[in-house]
Design an enzyme around this catalytic site. Structure first.
Site, PDB file in Angstrom:
ATOM      1  N   TYR A  55     -50.715  18.323  69.652  1.00 18.50           N
ATOM      2  CA  TYR A  55     -50.307  16.911  68.509  1.00 18.50           C
ATOM      3  C   TYR A  55     -51.060  16.568  67.434  1.00 18.50           C
ATOM      4  O   TYR A  55     -51.939  15.690  67.408  1.00 18.50           O
ATOM      5  CB  TYR A  55     -49.803  15.381  69.429  1.00 18.50           C
ATOM      6  CG  TYR A  55     -48.303  15.357  70.611  1.00 18.50           C
ATOM      7  CD1 TYR A  55     -47.683  16.841  70.257  1.00 18.50           C
ATOM      8  CD2 TYR A  55     -48.513  14.568  71.298  1.00 18.50           C
ATOM      9  CE1 TYR A  55     -46.929  17.167  71.557  1.00 18.50           C
ATOM     10  CE2 TYR A  55     -47.382  15.118  72.282  1.00 18.50           C
ATOM     11  CZ  TYR A  55     -46.674  15.841  72.372  1.00 18.50           C
ATOM     12  OH  TYR A  55     -45.667  16.253  73.415  1.00 18.50           O
ATOM     13  N   HIS A 128     -48.660  22.540  79.217  1.00 15.12           N
ATOM     14  CA  HIS A 128     -48.057  22.224  78.403  1.00 15.12           C
ATOM     15  C   HIS A 128     -46.975  23.147  78.604  1.00 15.12           C
ATOM     16  O   HIS A 128     -45.866  23.058  78.443  1.00 15.12           O
ATOM     17  CB  HIS A 128     -48.321  22.314  76.699  1.00 15.12           C
ATOM     18  CG  HIS A 128     -48.218  21.576  76.411  1.00 15.12           C
ATOM     19  ND1 HIS A 128     -48.377  21.210  74.695  1.00 15.12           N
ATOM     20  CD2 HIS A 128     -46.762  21.261  75.898  1.00 15.12           C
ATOM     21  CE1 HIS A 128     -47.520  19.940  74.192  1.00 15.12           C
ATOM     22  NE2 HIS A 128     -46.073  20.464  74.557  1.00 15.12           N
ATOM     23  N   SER A 208     -37.467  15.741  73.719  1.00 15.16           N
ATOM     24  CA  SER A 208     -36.739  15.523  72.781  1.00 15.16           C
ATOM     25  C   SER A 208     -34.779  15.213  73.595  1.00 15.16           C
ATOM     26  O   SER A 208     -34.198  15.167  73.261  1.00 15.16           O
ATOM     27  CB  SER A 208     -36.090  17.379  72.689  1.00 15.16           C
ATOM     28  OG  SER A 208     -35.500  18.322  71.647  1.00 15.16           O
ATOM     29  N   PRO A 209     -35.390  13.680  74.171  1.00 10.04           N
ATOM     30  CA  PRO A 209     -33.741  12.952  74.063  1.00 10.04           C
ATOM     31  C   PRO A 209     -33.060  12.629  73.308  1.00 10.04           C
ATOM     32  O   PRO A 209     -31.977  12.499  73.891  1.00 10.04           O
ATOM     33  CB  PRO A 209     -34.846  11.955  74.736  1.00 10.04           C
ATOM     34  CG  PRO A 209     -35.644  11.676  73.763  1.00 10.04           C
ATOM     35  CD  PRO A 209     -37.162  13.241  73.236  1.00 10.04           C
ATOM     36  N   GLY A 211     -32.387  15.180  71.302  1.00 13.06           N
ATOM     37  CA  GLY A 211     -31.284  16.516  70.814  1.00 13.06           C
ATOM     38  C   GLY A 211     -32.104  17.381  69.692  1.00 13.06           C
ATOM     39  O   GLY A 211     -31.470  17.799  68.893  1.00 13.06           O
TER      40      GLY A 211
END
Length: 288
Positions: A55, A128, A208-209, A211
């Site tokens: 990140y 990951h 990615s809750p 979308g």
């Protein structure tokens, strides 16, 4: 804040976490604003933060998120936060590539440990994404070694199939699985991963809750989600998080945030309850 157990560890964490990625990638806010977001999350009872060595903006910026989180926690009175980081992705020129080379993973685990303060074990280290150039056994060997050395406390996996999770469990105790999951991508419901997490008492962390960016910006275009948000006096994002939580007791959403208003909205979702009928209506609408 409602809490739940992390895997079978006996450690309690908040029922909704904070995803740290937006505070470290190319579009990130100023550091002071990010620290304010992290502090606000802690004020609201969030005790689980998800991050990764990747990140960052690119390879020259590697481990940015971990260093940011450490700095934020150093300037906050009170702690008890569980930080789950990840290793195994590279950021050449801002792209995302896999690297399961055991030598690389051993090195990045060491740097993550130092970036997070170097005084206590990494709470949760997650591989990951599997690299087809190396076996699961080869890539997780450094994590096992780090657990034995007291550098890692718990291990998780990300973007793994059921078969890959089982292979990982043969090497090291696994406490969590982080795969993509949202109303528009429901693969974990059908590939057995969600069921296996329930069976094995593994915490499932949906990435990615909302979308992705396109869906995120258009949630109000879905009548059922928009109507439920109005009826329950929450945002459309709160409805999606409630949908995720309703799918399984092993799910712990980790939506990203880079604004104080976003984390405040996220936390409100803990109190949103959806009936079976409401969940099915969202299922039908998003499947079309």
């Amino acid at each position: 804040m409602e809490t739940k157990q992390l895997g079978k560890t006996g450690v309690s964490v908040s029922a909704i976490g904070l995803g740290a990625m937006p505070m470290s990638i190319s579009s990130r806010p100023p550091e002071a604003e990010s620290i304010e977001v992290i502090h606000r999350a802690l004020d609201l009872g969030v005790t689980f933060i998800d991050t990764a060595d990747s990140y960052c903006k690119d390879e020259s910026d590697k481990h940015h998120s971990e260093r940011l989180l450490h700095k934020a926690l150093q300037t906050y009175k009170g702690n008890g936060v569980i930080i789950a980081t990840k290793g195994g992705l590279m950021r050449p020129n801002g792209n995302w590539t896999r690297n399961g080379d055991p030598k690389h993973l051993e090195e990045t685990i060491r740097i993550s440990f130092e970036a997070l303060g170097g005084e206590k074990p990494i709470d949760v280290w997650q591989y990951h994404a599997p690299d087809p150039n190396y076996t699961i056994e080869e890539s997780l060997a450094p994590a096992k070694k780090a657990v034995e050395a007291g550098i890692i406390r718990f291990v998780g996996v990300s973007n793994f199939s059921v078969e890959q999770i089982k292979r990982a469990q043969d090497i090291v105790d696994v406490v969590s699985v982080q795969n993509q999951y949202n109303p528009w991508y429901r693969q974990p419901e059908f590939d057995g991963v969600l069921e296996y997490c329930e069976q094995e008492s593994l915490t499932f962390l949906p990435w990615s809750p909302f979308g992705g960016s396109r869906r995120h910006q258009g949630l109000t275009d879905f009548p059922t989600i928009a109507k439920l948000a109005k009826e329950k006096s929450v945002s459309v994002y709160g409805i999606v998080l409630a949908w995720l939580r309703s799918k399984s007791s092993c799910i712990l959403p980790i939506p990203g945030a880079s604004k104080v208003s976003s984390i405040e909205d996220t936390v409100r979702a803990v109190d949103v309850k959806l009936s079976d009928d409401e969940v099915q209506r969202i299922d039908r609408e998003t499947a079309s």
